[in-house]
Design a protein around this motif. Structure first.
Motif, PDB file in Angstrom:
ATOM      1  N   PHE A   1       0.683  -1.431   0.483  1.00 14.01           N
ATOM      2  CA  PHE A   1      -0.100  -0.177  -0.178  1.00 14.01           C
ATOM      3  C   PHE A   1       0.800   1.403   0.698  1.00 14.01           C
ATOM      4  N   ALA A   2       0.244   2.007  -0.233  1.00 17.10           N
ATOM      5  CA  ALA A   2       0.849   3.480  -0.269  1.00 17.10           C
ATOM      6  C   ALA A   2       0.861   4.243   0.401  1.00 17.10           C
ATOM      7  N   GLY A   3       1.557   5.528   0.908  1.00 17.32           N
ATOM      8  CA  GLY A   3       1.658   5.973   1.412  1.00 17.32           C
ATOM      9  C   GLY A   3       2.858   5.733   3.077  1.00 17.32           C
ATOM     10  N   HIS A   4       2.784   6.352   3.752  1.00 19.72           N
ATOM     11  CA  HIS A   4       4.130   5.960   5.020  1.00 19.72           C
ATOM     12  C   HIS A   4       3.472   5.362   6.213  1.00 19.72           C
ATOM     13  N   ASP A   5       3.687   4.758   6.611  1.00 14.65           N
ATOM     14  CA  ASP A   5       3.435   3.191   7.484  1.00 14.65           C
ATOM     15  C   ASP A   5       3.154   4.296   9.269  1.00 14.65           C
ATOM     16  N   ARG A   6       2.631   4.417  10.056  1.00 13.05           N
ATOM     17  CA  ARG A   6       2.037   4.553  10.967  1.00 13.05           C
ATOM     18  C   ARG A   6       2.024   3.835  12.108  1.00 13.05           C
ATOM     19  N   VAL A   7       1.551   3.977  12.832  1.00 15.04           N
ATOM     20  CA  VAL A   7       1.519   2.719  14.330  1.00 15.04           C
ATOM     21  C   VAL A   7       0.444   3.066  15.346  1.00 15.04           C
ATOM     22  N   PHE A   8       0.784   2.415  16.471  1.00 13.53           N
ATOM     23  CA  PHE A   8      -0.578   2.575  17.407  1.00 13.53           C
ATOM     24  C   PHE A   8      -0.062   2.968  18.592  1.00 13.53           C
ATOM     25  N   PRO A   9      -0.130   4.214  19.019  1.00  9.68           N
ATOM     26  CA  PRO A   9       0.701   4.436  20.482  1.00  9.68           C
ATOM     27  C   PRO A   9      -0.133   3.858  21.467  1.00  9.68           C
ATOM     28  N   GLN A  10      -0.943   3.301  21.667  1.00  6.95           N
ATOM     29  CA  GLN A  10      -1.725   2.813  22.436  1.00  6.95           C
ATOM     30  C   GLN A  10      -1.877   1.729  22.739  1.00  6.95           C
ATOM     31  N   GLY A  11      -1.649   1.312  21.517  1.00  4.20           N
ATOM     32  CA  GLY A  11      -1.188  -0.176  21.260  1.00  4.20           C
ATOM     33  C   GLY A  11      -1.525  -1.238  20.143  1.00  4.20           C
ATOM     34  N   TYR A  12      -1.953  -1.445  19.390  1.00  5.56           N
ATOM     35  CA  TYR A  12      -2.237  -2.721  17.875  1.00  5.56           C
ATOM     36  C   TYR A  12      -3.712  -3.728  18.420  1.00  5.56           C
ATOM     37  N   SER A  13      -3.171  -3.900  19.383  1.00  7.60           N
ATOM     38  CA  SER A  13      -4.568  -4.553  20.666  1.00  7.60           C
ATOM     39  C   SER A  13      -5.779  -4.141  20.442  1.00  7.60           C
ATOM     40  N   GLN A  14      -5.936  -2.403  19.998  1.00  8.60           N
ATOM     41  CA  GLN A  14      -6.631  -1.832  20.016  1.00  8.60           C
ATOM     42  C   GLN A  14      -8.220  -2.854  18.742  1.00  8.60           C
ATOM     43  N   LEU A  15      -7.224  -2.606  17.687  1.00 14.44           N
ATOM     44  CA  LEU A  15      -7.661  -3.065  16.838  1.00 14.44           C
ATOM     45  C   LEU A  15      -9.326  -4.160  17.250  1.00 14.44           C
ATOM     46  N   THR A  16      -8.489  -5.597  17.810  1.00 13.02           N
ATOM     47  CA  THR A  16      -9.130  -6.535  17.588  1.00 13.02           C
ATOM     48  C   THR A  16      -9.972  -6.589  18.972  1.00 13.02           C
ATOM     49  N   ASP A  17      -9.458  -5.349  20.068  1.00 14.27           N
ATOM     50  CA  ASP A  17     -10.553  -5.685  21.029  1.00 14.27           C
ATOM     51  C   ASP A  17     -11.818  -4.910  20.215  1.00 14.27           C
ATOM     52  N   LYS A  18     -11.892  -3.882  19.749  1.00 16.08           N
ATOM     53  CA  LYS A  18     -12.902  -3.637  18.957  1.00 16.08           C
ATOM     54  C   LYS A  18     -13.733  -4.635  17.505  1.00 16.08           C
ATOM     55  N   LEU A  19     -13.002  -5.117  16.945  1.00 17.91           N
ATOM     56  CA  LEU A  19     -13.531  -6.449  16.274  1.00 17.91           C
ATOM     57  C   LEU A  19     -14.448  -7.673  17.609  1.00 17.91           C
ATOM     58  N   ALA A  20     -13.365  -7.710  18.810  1.00 19.74           N
ATOM     59  CA  ALA A  20     -13.979  -8.898  19.873  1.00 19.74           C
ATOM     60  C   ALA A  20     -15.115  -8.360  20.026  1.00 19.74           C
ATOM     61  N   SER A  21     -16.297  -7.166  20.074  1.00 19.35           N
ATOM     62  CA  SER A  21     -16.573  -6.553  21.074  1.00 19.35           C
ATOM     63  C   SER A  21     -18.169  -7.276  20.552  1.00 19.35           C
ATOM     64  N   ASP A  22     -18.425  -7.614  21.152  1.00 18.17           N
ATOM     65  CA  ASP A  22     -20.063  -7.923  21.552  1.00 18.17           C
ATOM     66  C   ASP A  22     -20.169  -9.214  20.657  1.00 18.17           C
ATOM     67  N   SER A  23     -19.005 -10.156  20.754  1.00 23.77           N
ATOM     68  CA  SER A  23     -19.072 -11.357  20.521  1.00 23.77           C
ATOM     69  C   SER A  23     -18.664 -12.582  21.849  1.00 23.77           C
ATOM     70  N   ARG A  24     -19.473 -13.646  21.064  1.00 24.26           N
ATOM     71  CA  ARG A  24     -19.255 -14.743  22.423  1.00 24.26           C
ATOM     72  C   ARG A  24     -17.948 -15.516  22.053  1.00 24.26           C
ATOM     73  N   ILE A  25     -17.403 -14.981  22.446  1.00 24.70           N
ATOM     74  CA  ILE A  25     -15.386 -15.768  22.555  1.00 24.70           C
ATOM     75  C   ILE A  25     -14.890 -17.077  23.333  1.00 24.70           C
ATOM     76  N   LEU A  26     -14.986 -17.443  22.936  1.00 24.46           N
ATOM     77  CA  LEU A  26     -14.939 -19.033  24.526  1.00 24.46           C
ATOM     78  C   LEU A  26     -12.754 -19.053  24.139  1.00 24.46           C
ATOM     79  N   LEU A  27     -12.802 -18.304  25.461  1.00 23.52           N
ATOM     80  CA  LEU A  27     -11.483 -18.797  25.235  1.00 23.52           C
ATOM     81  C   LEU A  27     -10.207 -19.263  26.022  1.00 23.52           C
ATOM     82  N   GLY A  28      -9.213 -20.393  24.991  1.00 26.10           N
ATOM     83  CA  GLY A  28      -9.052 -21.595  26.107  1.00 26.10           C
ATOM     84  C   GLY A  28      -9.256 -22.891  25.237  1.00 26.10           C
ATOM     85  N   HIS A  29     -10.083 -23.187  24.374  1.00 33.51           N
ATOM     86  CA  HIS A  29     -10.646 -24.373  23.598  1.00 33.51           C
ATOM     87  C   HIS A  29     -10.474 -25.324  22.569  1.00 33.51           C
TER      88      HIS A  29
END
Length: 260
Positions: A175-203
């Protein structure tokens, strides 16, 4: 990982009753932000490589996640002039030494590009050894070339150089354009994707039986049944045969798993 979380979120939004089975005790897969030190530190994915029209960029904007531009890209030779580097004994390299490493990397990438034009298949480790021989490197220079190759090639492409193809390693979509970083962490994205989902950890999924009217998914915590199952595990899990399919997957899929 993000593929499974995104699929689960999309299917749930369409009205399907979805359960996400995750073998680890955390979500995110290769996206893993640690806060053990009191500040967010990404142990997996770190950058958005190429900001323009990147789906990760769109997702971050949609959820109002802070992103910052960075010029220190791990795929740029100039990066070694912008970060502190240290010898094995802990000595910090001088400015001149970091410039030399930057120039070595630029020369090495030029050599790789030249070898690609020859069209001969070989591993990147073989290319590295050939480059070192043409430059008549001393042991110290050879050690630094090894550092450059590990940092750029093995870090970026997630495999030993002996198994990375010269002709195929850089075929990823850019992809074109400069690179970017997340000052508060990349996992903010997966936290958003996981909201309202029924997730069973350790399975951990052991077997998928799709021979009957319903699919039976056997895990280390019992079985789950459904009309459909979507598998988004890493390729290595499939190659290692960690999940048994009944009946066996079609020959075309088995071959794709084996040859990828």
């Amino acid at each position: 990982g993000s593929a499974g979380l995104a699929a689960g979120r999309e299917l749930s939004s369409e009205g399907y009753d979805v359960r996400v089975l995750e073998a680890r005790n955390r979500i995110g897969g290769r996206i893993w932000t640690s806060r053990d030190l009191g500040v967010p530190a990404d142990l997996g994915a770190s950058w958005i490589h190429g900001f323009e029209d990147n789906p990760i960029s769109r997702l971050a904007k949609r959820h109002g996640i802070e992103i910052l531009r960075t010029d220190i890209s791990s795929v740029s030779p100039a990066r070694y002039r912008s970060v502190p580097l240290y010898e094995e004994d802990g000595r910090r390299l001088s400015g001149q030494e970091t410039v030399e490493i930057s120039e070595m990397m630029a020369d090495y990438l030029d050599f790789i590009a030249l070898k690609q034009t020859e069209g001969r298949e070989m591993s990147l480790l073989a290319v590295e050894e050939e480059f070192a021989a043409t430059q008549n490197f001393n042991p110290g220079q050879r050690r630094r070339l090894n550092f450059v190759a590990r940092t750029y090639l093995e870090h970026e492409w997630a495999g030993p150089r002996s198994e990375v193809s010269l002709l195929e390693y850089d075929k990823a979509l850019n992809f074109a354009g400069h690179d970017r970083v997340f000052p508060q962490g990349y996992s903010q994205l997966t936290d958003k994707l996981a909201s309202d989902s029924r997730i069973l950890l350790g399975h951990e999924v052991k077997q998928i039986d799709y021979s009957g009217a319903l699919v039976d998914v056997l895990t280390n915590h019992g079985s789950y049944h459904g009309h459909h199952v979507l598998v988004t595990v890493p390729l290595g899990v499939l190659q290692a045969g960690k999940i048994v399919f009944n009946p066996s997957l079609p020959a075309s899929k088995r071959e794709a798993i084996r040859e990828t």
